[in-house]
Design a protein around this motif. Structure first.
Motif, PDB file in Angstrom:
ATOM      1  N   LEU A 398      69.902 100.876  83.451  1.00 10.53           N
ATOM      2  CA  LEU A 398      68.368 101.967  83.394  1.00 10.53           C
ATOM      3  C   LEU A 398      67.251 100.856  83.779  1.00 10.53           C
ATOM      4  N   PRO A 399      66.687 101.575  84.276  1.00  8.92           N
ATOM      5  CA  PRO A 399      65.506 100.684  84.650  1.00  8.92           C
ATOM      6  C   PRO A 399      64.826 100.475  83.095  1.00  8.92           C
ATOM      7  N   ALA A 400      63.149  99.626  82.751  1.00 12.10           N
ATOM      8  CA  ALA A 400      63.666  98.710  81.604  1.00 12.10           C
ATOM      9  C   ALA A 400      62.406  99.976  80.693  1.00 12.10           C
ATOM     10  N   GLU A 401      61.575 101.036  81.851  1.00 10.06           N
ATOM     11  CA  GLU A 401      61.338 101.541  80.767  1.00 10.06           C
ATOM     12  C   GLU A 401      62.240 102.603  80.403  1.00 10.06           C
ATOM     13  N   GLN A 402      63.079 103.298  80.990  1.00 10.52           N
ATOM     14  CA  GLN A 402      64.075 105.020  80.605  1.00 10.52           C
ATOM     15  C   GLN A 402      64.752 103.534  79.807  1.00 10.52           C
ATOM     16  N   ARG A 403      65.045 102.778  79.994  1.00 10.70           N
ATOM     17  CA  ARG A 403      66.352 101.353  78.834  1.00 10.70           C
ATOM     18  C   ARG A 403      65.670 102.030  77.835  1.00 10.70           C
ATOM     19  N   ARG A 404      64.078 101.703  77.258  1.00  8.43           N
ATOM     20  CA  ARG A 404      63.001 102.249  76.291  1.00  8.43           C
ATOM     21  C   ARG A 404      63.947 103.384  75.724  1.00  8.43           C
ATOM     22  N   LYS A 405      63.254 104.493  76.902  1.00 11.09           N
ATOM     23  CA  LYS A 405      63.272 105.558  76.265  1.00 11.09           C
ATOM     24  C   LYS A 405      64.347 106.182  76.552  1.00 11.09           C
ATOM     25  N   VAL A 475      64.592  95.290  75.266  1.00 11.65           N
ATOM     26  CA  VAL A 475      64.101  95.039  76.396  1.00 11.65           C
ATOM     27  C   VAL A 475      62.778  95.269  76.315  1.00 11.65           C
ATOM     28  N   ASP A 476      61.909  95.052  74.637  1.00 12.81           N
ATOM     29  CA  ASP A 476      59.994  94.626  75.041  1.00 12.81           C
ATOM     30  C   ASP A 476      59.510  94.180  74.950  1.00 12.81           C
ATOM     31  N   ILE A 477      60.714  93.083  74.894  1.00 14.56           N
ATOM     32  CA  ILE A 477      60.302  91.350  75.121  1.00 14.56           C
ATOM     33  C   ILE A 477      60.238  91.168  76.871  1.00 14.56           C
ATOM     34  N   ARG A 478      61.567  91.439  77.190  1.00 15.50           N
ATOM     35  CA  ARG A 478      61.432  91.256  79.040  1.00 15.50           C
ATOM     36  C   ARG A 478      60.401  92.681  79.355  1.00 15.50           C
ATOM     37  N   MET A 479      59.996  93.834  78.903  1.00 14.84           N
ATOM     38  CA  MET A 479      58.914  93.979  79.482  1.00 14.84           C
ATOM     39  C   MET A 479      57.682  92.798  79.621  1.00 14.84           C
ATOM     40  N   ASN A 510      61.661  75.928  94.616  1.00 14.06           N
ATOM     41  CA  ASN A 510      61.530  75.586  93.344  1.00 14.06           C
ATOM     42  C   ASN A 510      61.015  76.706  92.341  1.00 14.06           C
ATOM     43  N   ARG A 511      61.338  77.908  92.619  1.00 20.33           N
ATOM     44  CA  ARG A 511      60.894  79.251  92.443  1.00 20.33           C
ATOM     45  C   ARG A 511      61.823  79.381  91.211  1.00 20.33           C
ATOM     46  N   ASN A 512      61.200  80.011  90.252  1.00 16.32           N
ATOM     47  CA  ASN A 512      61.700  80.118  88.762  1.00 16.32           C
ATOM     48  C   ASN A 512      62.422  81.125  89.015  1.00 16.32           C
ATOM     49  N   PRO A 513      63.978  80.968  88.208  1.00 12.81           N
ATOM     50  CA  PRO A 513      64.958  82.281  88.319  1.00 12.81           C
ATOM     51  C   PRO A 513      64.521  83.697  87.779  1.00 12.81           C
ATOM     52  N   ALA A 514      63.584  83.585  86.828  1.00 12.66           N
ATOM     53  CA  ALA A 514      62.872  85.220  86.802  1.00 12.66           C
ATOM     54  C   ALA A 514      63.141  85.989  87.639  1.00 12.66           C
ATOM     55  N   SER A 515      62.130  85.227  89.293  1.00 11.67           N
ATOM     56  CA  SER A 515      61.891  86.021  90.090  1.00 11.67           C
ATOM     57  C   SER A 515      62.679  86.322  90.776  1.00 11.67           C
ATOM     58  N   ARG A 516      64.020  86.124  90.324  1.00  9.52           N
ATOM     59  CA  ARG A 516      65.141  87.040  91.583  1.00  9.52           C
ATOM     60  C   ARG A 516      65.507  88.119  90.600  1.00  9.52           C
ATOM     61  N   GLU A 517      64.834  88.611  89.372  1.00 12.40           N
ATOM     62  CA  GLU A 517      65.424  89.634  88.782  1.00 12.40           C
ATOM     63  C   GLU A 517      64.873  90.573  89.380  1.00 12.40           C
ATOM     64  N   SER A 518      65.620  91.817  88.978  1.00 16.73           N
ATOM     65  CA  SER A 518      65.097  93.133  89.819  1.00 16.73           C
ATOM     66  C   SER A 518      63.985  93.651  89.103  1.00 16.73           C
ATOM     67  N   PRO A 519      63.156  95.364  89.724  1.00 17.34           N
ATOM     68  CA  PRO A 519      62.206  95.070  88.057  1.00 17.34           C
ATOM     69  C   PRO A 519      63.004  96.483  87.072  1.00 17.34           C
ATOM     70  N   ASP A 520      64.299  96.554  87.583  1.00 17.64           N
ATOM     71  CA  ASP A 520      64.855  97.173  86.706  1.00 17.64           C
ATOM     72  C   ASP A 520      64.907  95.896  84.947  1.00 17.64           C
ATOM     73  N   GLY A 521      64.763  95.118  86.073  1.00 20.10           N
ATOM     74  CA  GLY A 521      65.494  93.683  84.576  1.00 20.10           C
ATOM     75  C   GLY A 521      67.447  94.047  84.201  1.00 20.10           C
ATOM     76  N   SER A 522      68.203  94.237  84.708  1.00 14.71           N
ATOM     77  CA  SER A 522      69.125  94.793  85.192  1.00 14.71           C
ATOM     78  C   SER A 522      70.347  93.799  85.966  1.00 14.71           C
ATOM     79  N   TYR A 523      69.709  92.985  86.465  1.00  7.42           N
ATOM     80  CA  TYR A 523      69.808  91.489  87.747  1.00  7.42           C
ATOM     81  C   TYR A 523      69.655  90.360  86.977  1.00  7.42           C
ATOM     82  N   THR A 524      70.833  89.532  86.564  1.00  2.00           N
ATOM     83  CA  THR A 524      70.369  88.602  86.647  1.00  2.00           C
ATOM     84  C   THR A 524      71.211  87.628  86.955  1.00  2.00           C
TER      85      THR A 524
END
Length: 625
Positions: A398-405, A475-479, A510-524
Motif C-alpha cells: 500500500l502507499p505510505a499514508e494508506q499503510r499507516r492508516k 512507515v513514520d520514519i520513511r514518510m 551519482n543519484r541517491n538510491p533513495a530517489s529511485r523509490e516510488s511514492p508509495d514507498g514500496s519499491y526498493t
C-alpha cells in the motif's frame, strides 16, 4: 325520536324479513372487506421487509461504514423494516379483533333472526287459521239462513193447498230455523274468537316479535359501527411508531454531510506523498562530441538506458525484475450462470488446473528463437505474478499514508482485543478467589486451563501488537525522510542552473538510491536480483521494448462478461468476438486482442476458442526454430 316497528310496521312482515336479510349480507360483506384489507396489509409488510432485506448490505463493509450517505440509507432501510413490523401488527389486530369476532357474531345473528321470524310466521299462521274458521262459520250461517227462509216459504204455500203436506213442511221449516240458529251461534263464537285473536296478534304478539327484530337490527348496526371504530383505532395505534420511523428517516437524510464524505475520500485514498518533481534533462550530445570508441559509446548508451528505467513514474523498471512484483491473481472460476452479476461477485480463487513450471519456461527461454523468447518472457511474467499475488502482512504493497492508516487501525483492534482478554482474565481470577474461599461453590482448579488459554492469547496479541508498532514506526520514519528529501530536492533544483551540460550526466550517475523509490514507498531496487537476471535479460530488452504485434492464431467468443481489474488483463462483455494471440499455457489464461490496439489476458474458462489450423502450425514451427 323513538319508534316501534310493532306499532308502525305491523303489516310489513315480508319487507322486514328482506331488510334484515340484506343487513346480514352487508355484515358479511364488511367482514370480507376487513379480511381482505388485513391480507393486503400483511402482503405489504412482507414486500416492504423483502425490499429492505434486498437492498440492505449483505455483510459489513468498511466502505459503507465510512460515508454518511451509506449510513443514512442503512438507517432508512432499518426504519422501513420497522414500519413493516407495524403493518404486520395492524394486519394481526384486524384479523383477530374484527374479522374473527364479526364472523362469530354473524352466525349468532343468523340463528337469532331465524328464531324471531319463525315466531312471527307461527303468529301469522294462527291469525290466518282463525280468520278461515270465521269465514267458514259465516258461510255456514248464511247458507242455513237461506235454507230456513226457503223452507218457510214452502211451508206457507203448502198449508193453503193440503193440510197433511203442510204439517211436514212446517216441521222441516222449524228444523231449518233451528240449524240456522245454531249456525248463528257458531258464527258469533267464531267472530268473537277471531276478534280476540286479532287483537292479541296486532297488539301483543306482533309488537313483541317486531321489537325483538328491531333490537336485533340495532345490535347489528352497532356492531358494524364498533368494528369500524376498532379498525380505525388499530391503525391509529401504529401511527405513533410509524411517525417515529418517518422522523428517523428524515433525521437520517439530514445527517448526510457531503463535505464530510468528500473529506473521507481524501482520508481513504490519500497517499501522503508530494507530486513528482520536474524530469531532469539528459544531455546525450556531450557524449557524441567526445573522441571515444564505438564500444564505449554503446556502453554509455546502455548505461544511460539502464538509469532511465529507474526514473519513476514515467519509465519502466527492468522487465524481468518487474515480473516479481506483479499483483495479478489466478483466473477466476466461471460463473454458475451467464449473468453479469455472477462475474463481479465471483471470488478470485485459484482453479485446480495445473500450471506450467517456471523453470521449464526459463529453459524454453534460453533455447528458443527471438520471437519465442518474447512469448516465454510473457509466460514467466504471468506465472510469477500468479504465484506472488498475495499481499504481505506488513501492508508494504500500500502507499505510505494508506499503510499507516491500515496499521493504525490494526493496532487499535489489537488493543481492544487485549483489553477484552484482560477483562476476561480478571473475571477468572476473581472467580478463582471466590472458589478458593468457598469450595462448595466450585472447583478452583477447573479454571486453570481457561486462564492458561487467556494468557497465551494475551502473549500472541502483545507480540502482534509489537510487530505492527514496529512496522508503523518504519512507515513514520520513511514518510519523514521522504518529506525531507522532497524539500532538499526542491531547494537544489531552484539553486541549479537550467543550462544542459555534462553536470546532468554526473547527477544522473551519482543519484541517491533513495530517489529511485516510488511514492508509495514500496519499491526498493534489489541489486542482487538485478545481477542475477542481468546476463539473461539484457540481451532481450531491446527486442522486448520494440516488439512487433504477434499474429492472430484464431478467434474466440466470450461466454461470460469479465472485468479486467489487474495489470495485463483485458475486460470483455458477453458475446464479444476477440482475436486469439497466444494459447493457454496451462495457467488458465489466454492472450487475446481487440481491434489491433487493446491486448491482454482473459480467463480461458470464460471464452470459447476457434483456432486457425494454419496459424497454429506457423506458431508451433516458429517455436522450433
Amino acid at each position: 325520536m323513538s319508534c316501534n316497528w310493532g306499532a308502525e310496521l305491523w303489516d310489513q312482515f315480508d319487507n322486514l324479513e328482506k331488510h334484515t336479510s340484506w343487513g346480514i349480507d352487508f355484515l358479511e360483506r364488511y367482514t370480507k372487506f376487513v379480511k381482505e384489507r388485513a391480507d393486503i396489509e400483511l402482503s405489504y409488510a412482507k414486500q416492504i421487509r423483502s425490499l429492505s432485506k434486498k437492498y440492505h448490505p449483505k455483510r459489513s463493509r468498511e466502505d459503507e461504514s465510512r460515508y454518511t450517505w451509506c449510513l443514512g440509507f442503512a438507517a432508512t432501510l432499518q426504519q422501513l423494516s420497522e414500519i413493516s413490523v407495524q403493518r404486520e401488527e395492524l394486519a394481526e389486530n384486524l384479523s383477530s379483533q374484527i374479522v374473527c369476532e364479526l364472523m362469530r357474531y354473524t352466525q349468532e345473528l343468523k340463528a337469532e333472526r331465524k328464531t324471531h321470524f319463525q315466531d312471527g310466521r307461527r303468529a301469522q299462521q294462527h291469525i290466518e287459521s282463525s280468520w278461515k274458521q270465521l269465514e267458514s262459520s259465516k258461510r255456514r250461517f248464511e247458507r242455513d239462513c237461506k235454507e230456513a227462509e226457503r223452507a218457510q216459504l214452502v211451508s206457507d204455500r203448502i198449508d193453503l193447498d193440503n193440510k197433511t203436506d203442510g204439517e211436514k213442511a212446517r216441521q222441516t221449516a222449524q228444523q231449518k230455523h233451528q240449524a240456522a240458529e245454531e249456525s248463528r251461534k257458531d258464527y258469533v263464537t267464531s267472530l268473537n274468537q277471531f276478534n280476540q285473536d286479532q287483537h292479541q296478534h296486532y297488539h301483543t304478539l306482533v309488537p313483541v316479535i317486531y321489537q325483538r327484530i328491531q333490537d336485533m337490527e340495532e345490535r347489528r348496526i352497532e356492531r358494524i359501527s364498533e368494528a369500524m371504530r376498532l379498525s380505525a383505532e388499530a391503525e391509529r395505534k401504529v401511527l405513533p411508531v410509524t411517525s417515529r420511523c418517518l422522523d428517523a428517516m428524515v433525521d437520517a437524510a439530514e445527517s448526510i454531510q457531503p463535505r464530510k464524505d468528500t473529506r473521507q475520500v481524501v482520508e481513504v485514498y490519500k497517499s501522503g506523498f508530494d507530486p513528482p518533481g520536474d524530469v531532469e534533462f539528459e544531455d546525450y550530445s556531450t557524449s557524441m562530441r567526445r573522441s571515444i570508441s564505438e564500444s564505449s559509446y554503446l556502453d554509455n548508451r546502455t548505461e544511460g538506458r539502464r538509469h532511465s528505467r529507474k526514473l519513476w513514474p514515467f519509465l519502466r523498471k527492468n522487465k524481468l525484475l518487474t515480473l516479481l512484483s506483479s499483483p495479478r491473481q489466478p483466473p477466476p472460476p466461471p460463473p454458475t450462470s451467464p449473468s453479469p452479476g455472477g462475474v463481479a461477485n465471483s471470488p478470485q480463487s485459484p482453479t485446480p488446473a495445473s500450471r506450467e513450471p517456471i523453470t521449464q519456461r526459463l529453459n524454453d527461454l534460453m533455447s528458443s528463437g527471438s520471437r519465442t523468447r518474447k512469448q516465454c518472457l510473457r509466460s514467466i511474467k504471468r506465472g510469477l505474478s500468479l504465484k506472488l499475488g498475495s499481499s504481505p502482512a506488513d501492508c508494504s504493497h500500500l502507499p505510505a499514508e494508506q499503510r499507516r492508516k491500515k496499521l493504525q487501525t490494526r493496532i487499535n483492534n489489537i488493543n481492544q482485543e487485549i483489553q477484552r482478554e484482560k477483562e476476561q482474565r480478571d473475571a477468572l481470577l476473581k472467580m478463582r478467589e471466590v472458589y478458593e474461599r468457598s469450595p462448595q461453590m466450585g472447583d478452583a482448579s477447573s479454571l486453570e486451563p481457561r486462564l492458561e488459554e487467556v494468557k497465551q492469547n494475551l502473549q500472541k496479541l502483545e507480540e502482534e501488537l509489537k510487530r505492527n508498532q514496529v512496522w508503523l514506526s518504519e512507515v513514520d520514519i520513511r514518510m519523514s525522510d521522504h518529506s525531507g528529501r522532497r524539500q532538499s530536492a526542491g531547494c537544489g533544483l531552484n539553486s541549479q542552473a537550467t543550462t544542459p551540460g555534462s553536470s546532468s550526466l554526473k547527477q544522473l550517475d551519482n543519484r541517491n538510491p533513495a530517489s529511485r523509490e516510488s511514492p508509495d514507498g514500496s519499491y526498493t531496487e534489489d541489486h542482487s536480483a538485478e545481477l542475477h537476471f542481468k546476463s539473461r535479460s539484457s540481451e532481450f530488452d531491446d527486442d522486448f521494448d520494440d516488439e512487433e504485434p504477434l499474429p492472430s492464431i484464431g478467434t474466440c467468443k466470450s461466454l461470460y462478461p469479465f472485468q479486467g481489474q489487474n495489470e495485463g488483463t483485458l475486460s470483455m462483455v458477453e458475446g464479444e468476438l476477440l482475436s486469439v494471440v497466444e494459447e493457454d499455457k496451462g495457467d488458465g489464461w489466454t492472450r487475446v486482442r481487440r481491434n489491433l490496439e487493446e491486448e491482454g489476458y482473459v480467463p480461458t474458462s470464460y471464452i470459447k476458442v476457434f483456432l486457425d489450423t494454419s496459424a497454429k502450425g506457423f506458431v508451433q514451427n516458429s517455436r522450433l526454430v
